[in-house]
Scaffold this motif. Structure first.
Motif, PDB file in Angstrom:
ATOM      1  N   VAL A  20      59.010  19.493 133.729  1.00 29.22           N
ATOM      2  CA  VAL A  20      60.120  20.435 133.910  1.00 29.22           C
ATOM      3  C   VAL A  20      60.235  21.399 132.731  1.00 29.22           C
ATOM      4  CG1 VAL A  20      62.636  20.620 134.093  1.00 29.22           C
ATOM      5  CG2 VAL A  20      61.421  18.910 135.433  1.00 29.22           C
ATOM      6  N   PHE A  21      60.183  20.881 131.507  1.00 31.17           N
ATOM      7  CA  PHE A  21      60.444  21.710 130.342  1.00 31.17           C
ATOM      8  C   PHE A  21      59.184  22.217 129.649  1.00 31.17           C
ATOM      9  CE2 PHE A  21      64.228  18.927 130.624  1.00 31.17           C
ATOM     10  CZ  PHE A  21      65.154  19.912 130.891  1.00 31.17           C
ATOM     11  N   GLY A  22      58.087  21.552 129.826  1.00 33.22           N
ATOM     12  CA  GLY A  22      56.853  21.970 129.181  1.00 33.22           C
ATOM     13  C   GLY A  22      56.727  21.381 127.786  1.00 33.22           C
ATOM     14  N   PRO A  23      55.503  21.312 127.293  1.00 29.86           N
ATOM     15  CA  PRO A  23      55.291  20.671 125.987  1.00 29.86           C
ATOM     16  C   PRO A  23      55.860  21.460 124.813  1.00 29.86           C
ATOM     17  CG  PRO A  23      53.242  21.582 126.834  1.00 29.86           C
ATOM     18  CD  PRO A  23      54.264  21.725 127.919  1.00 29.86           C
ATOM     19  N   ALA A  24      56.033  22.749 124.949  1.00 28.76           N
ATOM     20  CA  ALA A  24      56.557  23.549 123.831  1.00 28.76           C
ATOM     21  C   ALA A  24      58.057  23.329 123.629  1.00 28.76           C
ATOM     22  CB  ALA A  24      56.277  25.028 124.069  1.00 28.76           C
ATOM     23  N   LYS A  25      58.802  23.087 124.688  1.00 21.50           N
ATOM     24  CA  LYS A  25      60.254  22.948 124.600  1.00 21.50           C
ATOM     25  C   LYS A  25      60.707  21.518 124.310  1.00 21.50           C
ATOM     26  CE  LYS A  25      62.052  26.971 125.856  1.00 21.50           C
ATOM     27  NZ  LYS A  25      63.125  27.657 125.222  1.00 21.50           N
ATOM     28  N   LEU A  26      59.845  20.527 124.531  1.00 19.69           N
ATOM     29  CA  LEU A  26      60.254  19.140 124.368  1.00 19.69           C
ATOM     30  C   LEU A  26      60.740  18.807 122.959  1.00 19.69           C
ATOM     31  CD1 LEU A  26      60.045  17.835 127.078  1.00 19.69           C
ATOM     32  CD2 LEU A  26      58.295  16.333 126.201  1.00 19.69           C
ATOM     33  N   PRO A  27      60.063  19.211 121.883  1.00 21.41           N
ATOM     34  CA  PRO A  27      60.598  18.902 120.544  1.00 21.41           C
ATOM     35  C   PRO A  27      61.957  19.555 120.279  1.00 21.41           C
ATOM     36  CG  PRO A  27      58.301  19.518 120.392  1.00 21.41           C
ATOM     37  CD  PRO A  27      58.738  19.789 121.802  1.00 21.41           C
ATOM     38  N   GLN A  28      62.152  20.768 120.779  1.00 19.21           N
ATOM     39  CA  GLN A  28      63.438  21.439 120.609  1.00 19.21           C
ATOM     40  C   GLN A  28      64.541  20.694 121.351  1.00 19.21           C
ATOM     41  OE1 GLN A  28      62.674  25.350 122.077  1.00 19.21           O
ATOM     42  NE2 GLN A  28      61.617  26.027 120.219  1.00 19.21           N
ATOM     43  N   LEU A  29      64.233  20.223 122.562  1.00 18.62           N
ATOM     44  CA  LEU A  29      65.227  19.482 123.334  1.00 18.62           C
ATOM     45  C   LEU A  29      65.564  18.157 122.660  1.00 18.62           C
ATOM     46  CD1 LEU A  29      63.944  20.135 126.952  1.00 18.62           C
ATOM     47  CD2 LEU A  29      66.049  20.970 125.927  1.00 18.62           C
ATOM     48  N   GLY A  30      64.560  17.483 122.137  1.00 24.59           N
ATOM     49  CA  GLY A  30      64.808  16.229 121.430  1.00 24.59           C
ATOM     50  C   GLY A  30      65.663  16.425 120.198  1.00 24.59           C
ATOM     51  N   ARG A  31      65.389  17.478 119.453  1.00 26.16           N
ATOM     52  CA  ARG A  31      66.166  17.792 118.259  1.00 26.16           C
ATOM     53  C   ARG A  31      67.608  18.126 118.634  1.00 26.16           C
ATOM     54  NH1 ARG A  31      63.178  21.763 116.645  1.00 26.16           N
ATOM     55  NH2 ARG A  31      61.518  20.360 116.010  1.00 26.16           N
ATOM     56  N   ALA A  32      67.781  18.919 119.672  1.00 23.00           N
ATOM     57  CA  ALA A  32      69.128  19.283 120.118  1.00 23.00           C
ATOM     58  C   ALA A  32      69.893  18.049 120.596  1.00 23.00           C
ATOM     59  CB  ALA A  32      69.055  20.319 121.226  1.00 23.00           C
ATOM     60  N   PHE A  33      69.213  17.164 121.307  1.00 19.87           N
ATOM     61  CA  PHE A  33      69.852  15.929 121.777  1.00 19.87           C
ATOM     62  C   PHE A  33      70.266  15.060 120.592  1.00 19.87           C
ATOM     63  CE2 PHE A  33      69.587  11.478 123.145  1.00 19.87           C
ATOM     64  CZ  PHE A  33      70.578  11.484 124.117  1.00 19.87           C
ATOM     65  N   GLY A  34      69.400  14.941 119.599  1.00 18.62           N
ATOM     66  CA  GLY A  34      69.719  14.159 118.409  1.00 18.62           C
ATOM     67  C   GLY A  34      70.895  14.734 117.642  1.00 18.62           C
ATOM     68  N   ASP A  35      70.929  16.057 117.495  1.00 17.39           N
ATOM     69  CA  ASP A  35      72.047  16.705 116.810  1.00 17.39           C
ATOM     70  C   ASP A  35      73.358  16.483 117.560  1.00 17.39           C
ATOM     71  OD1 ASP A  35      70.318  17.614 114.881  1.00 17.39           O
ATOM     72  OD2 ASP A  35      70.152  19.639 115.719  1.00 17.39           O
ATOM     73  N   THR A  36      73.300  16.597 118.879  1.00 17.30           N
ATOM     74  CA  THR A  36      74.489  16.384 119.707  1.00 17.30           C
ATOM     75  C   THR A  36      74.982  14.957 119.592  1.00 17.30           C
ATOM     76  OG1 THR A  36      73.724  18.077 121.251  1.00 17.30           O
ATOM     77  CG2 THR A  36      75.411  16.559 122.048  1.00 17.30           C
ATOM     78  N   LEU A  37      74.061  14.002 119.646  1.00 20.61           N
ATOM     79  CA  LEU A  37      74.432  12.596 119.533  1.00 20.61           C
ATOM     80  C   LEU A  37      75.026  12.297 118.160  1.00 20.61           C
ATOM     81  CD1 LEU A  37      74.377   9.902 121.022  1.00 20.61           C
ATOM     82  CD2 LEU A  37      72.101   9.512 120.083  1.00 20.61           C
ATOM     83  N   ARG A  38      74.469  12.862 117.112  1.00 20.47           N
ATOM     84  CA  ARG A  38      74.988  12.665 115.757  1.00 20.47           C
ATOM     85  C   ARG A  38      76.403  13.228 115.641  1.00 20.47           C
ATOM     86  NH1 ARG A  38      71.748  15.745 113.121  1.00 20.47           N
ATOM     87  NH2 ARG A  38      70.019  14.293 113.243  1.00 20.47           N
ATOM     88  N   GLU A  39      76.618  14.419 116.174  1.00 13.10           N
ATOM     89  CA  GLU A  39      77.944  15.037 116.126  1.00 13.10           C
ATOM     90  C   GLU A  39      78.962  14.211 116.906  1.00 13.10           C
ATOM     91  OE1 GLU A  39      80.862  17.548 115.002  1.00 13.10           O
ATOM     92  OE2 GLU A  39      78.772  17.659 114.340  1.00 13.10           O
ATOM     93  N   PHE A  40      78.549  13.687 118.058  1.00 15.08           N
ATOM     94  CA  PHE A  40      79.436  12.846 118.865  1.00 15.08           C
ATOM     95  C   PHE A  40      79.814  11.579 118.100  1.00 15.08           C
ATOM     96  CE2 PHE A  40      80.002   9.418 121.993  1.00 15.08           C
ATOM     97  CZ  PHE A  40      81.089   9.917 122.677  1.00 15.08           C
ATOM     98  N   ARG A  41      78.848  10.944 117.466  1.00 13.39           N
ATOM     99  CA  ARG A  41      79.133   9.724 116.696  1.00 13.39           C
ATOM    100  C   ARG A  41      80.075  10.016 115.532  1.00 13.39           C
ATOM    101  NH1 ARG A  41      73.217   6.832 116.242  1.00 13.39           N
ATOM    102  NH2 ARG A  41      73.120   6.117 118.391  1.00 13.39           N
ATOM    103  N   ASN A  42      79.841  11.114 114.835  1.00 12.64           N
ATOM    104  CA  ASN A  42      80.712  11.470 113.716  1.00 12.64           C
ATOM    105  C   ASN A  42      82.135  11.741 114.199  1.00 12.64           C
ATOM    106  OD1 ASN A  42      78.640  11.217 111.883  1.00 12.64           O
ATOM    107  ND2 ASN A  42      78.152  13.402 111.873  1.00 12.64           N
ATOM    108  N   SER A  43      82.268  12.402 115.329  1.00 19.18           N
ATOM    109  CA  SER A  43      83.596  12.702 115.869  1.00 19.18           C
ATOM    110  C   SER A  43      84.327  11.432 116.279  1.00 19.18           C
ATOM    111  CB  SER A  43      83.480  13.639 117.069  1.00 19.18           C
ATOM    112  OG  SER A  43      82.930  14.865 116.686  1.00 19.18           O
ATOM    113  N   THR A  44      83.636  10.543 116.975  1.00 23.57           N
ATOM    114  CA  THR A  44      84.295   9.312 117.408  1.00 23.57           C
ATOM    115  C   THR A  44      84.636   8.427 116.217  1.00 23.57           C
ATOM    116  OG1 THR A  44      82.135   8.275 117.838  1.00 23.57           O
ATOM    117  CG2 THR A  44      83.263   9.290 119.699  1.00 23.57           C
TER     118      THR A  44
END
Length: 64
Positions: A20-44
């Motif tokens: 769906v996303f292609g090999p070029a976008k996968l690292p960016q998506l993983g990084r964005a997911f990690g940043d989002t998860l980190r922000e969610f944990r810090n907020s909670t």
């Protein structure tokens, strides 16, 4: 939550994401997911810490 997903399930999910996303976008998506998860944990954690502080303040008002 993900207790029932085995190795084969993870491989299928990864393959679908790769298609769906292609090999070029996968690292960016993983990084964005990690940043989002980190922000969610810090907020909670911040919300939980605020609740603990509030409870301690209420307890100190009740004690002589």
């Amino acid at each position: 939550m993900f207790n029932n997903i085995g190795v084969s399930g993870l491989i299928i999910i990864f393959a679908i994401a790769l298609i769906v996303f292609g090999p070029a976008k996968l690292p960016q998506l993983g990084r964005a997911f990690g940043d989002t998860l980190r922000e969610f944990r810090n907020s909670t954690k911040g919300i939980a810490d605020d609740d603990v502080i509030e409870v301690k303040k209420e307890e100190s008002k009740l004690l002589p």
